[in-house]
Design a protein around this motif. Structure first.
Motif, PDB file in Angstrom:
ATOM      1  N   TYR A 121     -49.104  44.233  -9.191  1.00 26.09           N
ATOM      2  CA  TYR A 121     -50.478  42.745  -8.938  1.00 26.09           C
ATOM      3  C   TYR A 121     -50.929  42.814  -9.744  1.00 26.09           C
ATOM      4  O   TYR A 121     -50.932  41.452  -9.406  1.00 26.09           O
ATOM      5  CB  TYR A 121     -50.909  44.592  -8.818  1.00 26.09           C
ATOM      6  CG  TYR A 121     -50.753  45.029  -7.337  1.00 26.09           C
ATOM      7  CD1 TYR A 121     -49.698  44.968  -6.282  1.00 26.09           C
ATOM      8  CD2 TYR A 121     -50.084  46.970  -7.559  1.00 26.09           C
ATOM      9  CE1 TYR A 121     -49.955  45.563  -5.508  1.00 26.09           C
ATOM     10  CE2 TYR A 121     -49.506  47.373  -7.029  1.00 26.09           C
ATOM     11  CZ  TYR A 121     -49.379  47.612  -5.718  1.00 26.09           C
ATOM     12  OH  TYR A 121     -49.128  48.524  -4.874  1.00 26.09           O
ATOM     13  N   SER A 122     -50.345  42.612 -10.976  1.00 31.69           N
ATOM     14  CA  SER A 122     -51.041  41.537 -12.126  1.00 31.69           C
ATOM     15  C   SER A 122     -49.820  40.500 -11.868  1.00 31.69           C
ATOM     16  O   SER A 122     -50.886  39.299 -12.208  1.00 31.69           O
ATOM     17  CB  SER A 122     -51.174  41.907 -13.533  1.00 31.69           C
ATOM     18  OG  SER A 122     -50.105  42.587 -14.534  1.00 31.69           O
ATOM     19  N   GLN A 125     -50.667  38.276  -8.788  1.00 29.85           N
ATOM     20  CA  GLN A 125     -52.004  38.005  -8.652  1.00 29.85           C
ATOM     21  C   GLN A 125     -52.856  36.809  -9.802  1.00 29.85           C
ATOM     22  O   GLN A 125     -53.570  36.267  -9.600  1.00 29.85           O
ATOM     23  CB  GLN A 125     -53.880  39.134  -8.407  1.00 29.85           C
ATOM     24  CG  GLN A 125     -53.753  40.152  -7.371  1.00 29.85           C
ATOM     25  CD  GLN A 125     -54.888  40.495  -7.449  1.00 29.85           C
ATOM     26  OE1 GLN A 125     -55.471  39.968  -7.267  1.00 29.85           O
ATOM     27  NE2 GLN A 125     -54.637  42.170  -7.101  1.00 29.85           N
ATOM     28  N   TYR A 175     -61.066  39.334  -6.902  1.00 28.31           N
ATOM     29  CA  TYR A 175     -60.056  40.674  -6.848  1.00 28.31           C
ATOM     30  C   TYR A 175     -58.827  39.830  -8.199  1.00 28.31           C
ATOM     31  O   TYR A 175     -58.712  41.530  -8.520  1.00 28.31           O
ATOM     32  CB  TYR A 175     -59.082  40.666  -5.787  1.00 28.31           C
ATOM     33  CG  TYR A 175     -60.065  40.710  -4.247  1.00 28.31           C
ATOM     34  CD1 TYR A 175     -61.276  41.065  -4.828  1.00 28.31           C
ATOM     35  CD2 TYR A 175     -59.840  40.399  -3.308  1.00 28.31           C
ATOM     36  CE1 TYR A 175     -62.495  41.335  -3.672  1.00 28.31           C
ATOM     37  CE2 TYR A 175     -60.850  40.418  -2.153  1.00 28.31           C
ATOM     38  CZ  TYR A 175     -62.206  41.177  -2.200  1.00 28.31           C
ATOM     39  OH  TYR A 175     -62.817  41.351  -1.234  1.00 28.31           O
ATOM     40  N   GLU A 179     -58.134  42.617 -11.496  1.00 30.54           N
ATOM     41  CA  GLU A 179     -56.598  42.607 -11.336  1.00 30.54           C
ATOM     42  C   GLU A 179     -56.752  42.418 -13.062  1.00 30.54           C
ATOM     43  O   GLU A 179     -55.452  43.333 -14.098  1.00 30.54           O
ATOM     44  CB  GLU A 179     -55.805  42.975 -11.068  1.00 30.54           C
ATOM     45  CG  GLU A 179     -54.250  43.011 -10.637  1.00 30.54           C
ATOM     46  CD  GLU A 179     -54.049  44.413 -10.571  1.00 30.54           C
ATOM     47  OE1 GLU A 179     -53.711  45.166 -10.723  1.00 30.54           O
ATOM     48  OE2 GLU A 179     -54.569  44.626  -9.469  1.00 30.54           O
ATOM     49  N   GLU A 182     -58.231  45.817 -15.000  1.00 25.42           N
ATOM     50  CA  GLU A 182     -57.527  46.495 -14.923  1.00 25.42           C
ATOM     51  C   GLU A 182     -56.367  46.540 -15.791  1.00 25.42           C
ATOM     52  O   GLU A 182     -55.665  47.187 -16.288  1.00 25.42           O
ATOM     53  CB  GLU A 182     -57.458  47.239 -13.625  1.00 25.42           C
ATOM     54  CG  GLU A 182     -58.397  47.318 -12.909  1.00 25.42           C
ATOM     55  CD  GLU A 182     -58.626  48.538 -13.692  1.00 25.42           C
ATOM     56  OE1 GLU A 182     -58.652  49.974 -13.738  1.00 25.42           O
ATOM     57  OE2 GLU A 182     -60.441  48.633 -14.070  1.00 25.42           O
ATOM     58  N   THR A 183     -55.501  45.591 -16.270  1.00 26.07           N
ATOM     59  CA  THR A 183     -54.264  45.715 -16.623  1.00 26.07           C
ATOM     60  C   THR A 183     -54.080  45.926 -18.127  1.00 26.07           C
ATOM     61  O   THR A 183     -53.791  45.483 -18.665  1.00 26.07           O
ATOM     62  CB  THR A 183     -53.389  43.720 -15.792  1.00 26.07           C
ATOM     63  OG1 THR A 183     -53.747  44.181 -15.115  1.00 26.07           O
ATOM     64  CG2 THR A 183     -52.132  44.226 -16.999  1.00 26.07           C
TER      65      THR A 183
END
Length: 213
Positions: A121-122, A125, A175, A179, A182-183
């Motif tokens: 996801y990183s 995005q 968003y 991300e 969070e990463t």
């Protein structure tokens, strides 16, 4: 989206970031393109927890401040993303969130590709996230550093300061910022551990499948 709806969206999303501890005090700033090519920008010294949609700074398509409070002092940073990324930049979000700042201070962090590929996801995005040098807050040189990337990065981390993300819409930029944080939190949590990461073939497949910039 109308200017009224964009103003409300800025306030709603900013409050969400504030309530979840991703912004604190009067830190951080957000801007987004309007339908006529102008910008709406959070005011200088404002808190994400208490934004007033009527006081959001408004610029016309020629870059003139036409309404609202004085904008964030980081306008050169925002302008650099809009100027170099063109239609790919519909909004810019800059925060001082905890784990991204921490990651920027660690000597072993790769300054050209700061986020380890723990999840797809990183990559999807954000692509590769570059750490830029430290600049004093408000220094126009931050904008020049972004311009030197020639529009090739959608996200950077200002060393000892915080991350900046751009995306096609306001929601997507928020968003993507979440991300990134969070990463970065994963990277801090897994420091000195032998964590499994996506390999080169898996990353290449993501880039091809999702046409990642």
């Amino acid at each position: 989206m109308s200017d009224t709806k964009l103003r409300d969206a800025i306030c709603r999303l900013a409050r969400s970031l504030y309530d979840r501890g991703l912004a604190h005090g009067s830190t951080g700033n957000i801007s987004t393109r309007t339908e006529d090519g102008g910008l709406l920008v959070t005011p200088t010294g404002s808190s994400f927890g208490w934004l007033d949609p009527e006081r959001i700074s408004c610029f016309d398509a020629e870059g003139r401040h036409i309404a609202g409070d004085a904008p964030t002092k980081e306008m050169p940073l925002h302008a650099a993303f809009y100027d170099t990324r063109g239609t790919r930049a519909g909004a810019v979000v800059h925060l001082h969130c905890h784990h991204a700042v921490a990651l920027s201070t660690l000597p072993d962090t790769d300054h050209d590709n700061a986020l380890p590929p723990y999840t797809p996801y990183s990559i999807m995005q954000l692509g590769r996230v570059k750490i830029l040098p430290y600049f004093q807050p408000g220094d126009p040189a931050m904008g020049e550093a972004v311009r030197s990337l020639d529009g090739q990065r959608s996200a950077v981390i200002l060393a000892n300061h915080g991350p900046v993300v751009t995306a096609g819409t306001l929601e997507k930029a928020v968003y993507a910022m979440e991300e990134l944080e969070e990463t970065a939190r994963l990277a801090i949590t897994l420091t000195d551990r032998r964590a499994a990461m996506l390999d080169a073939a898996q990353i290449a497949s993501l880039i091809q499948t999702f046409n990642i910039d």
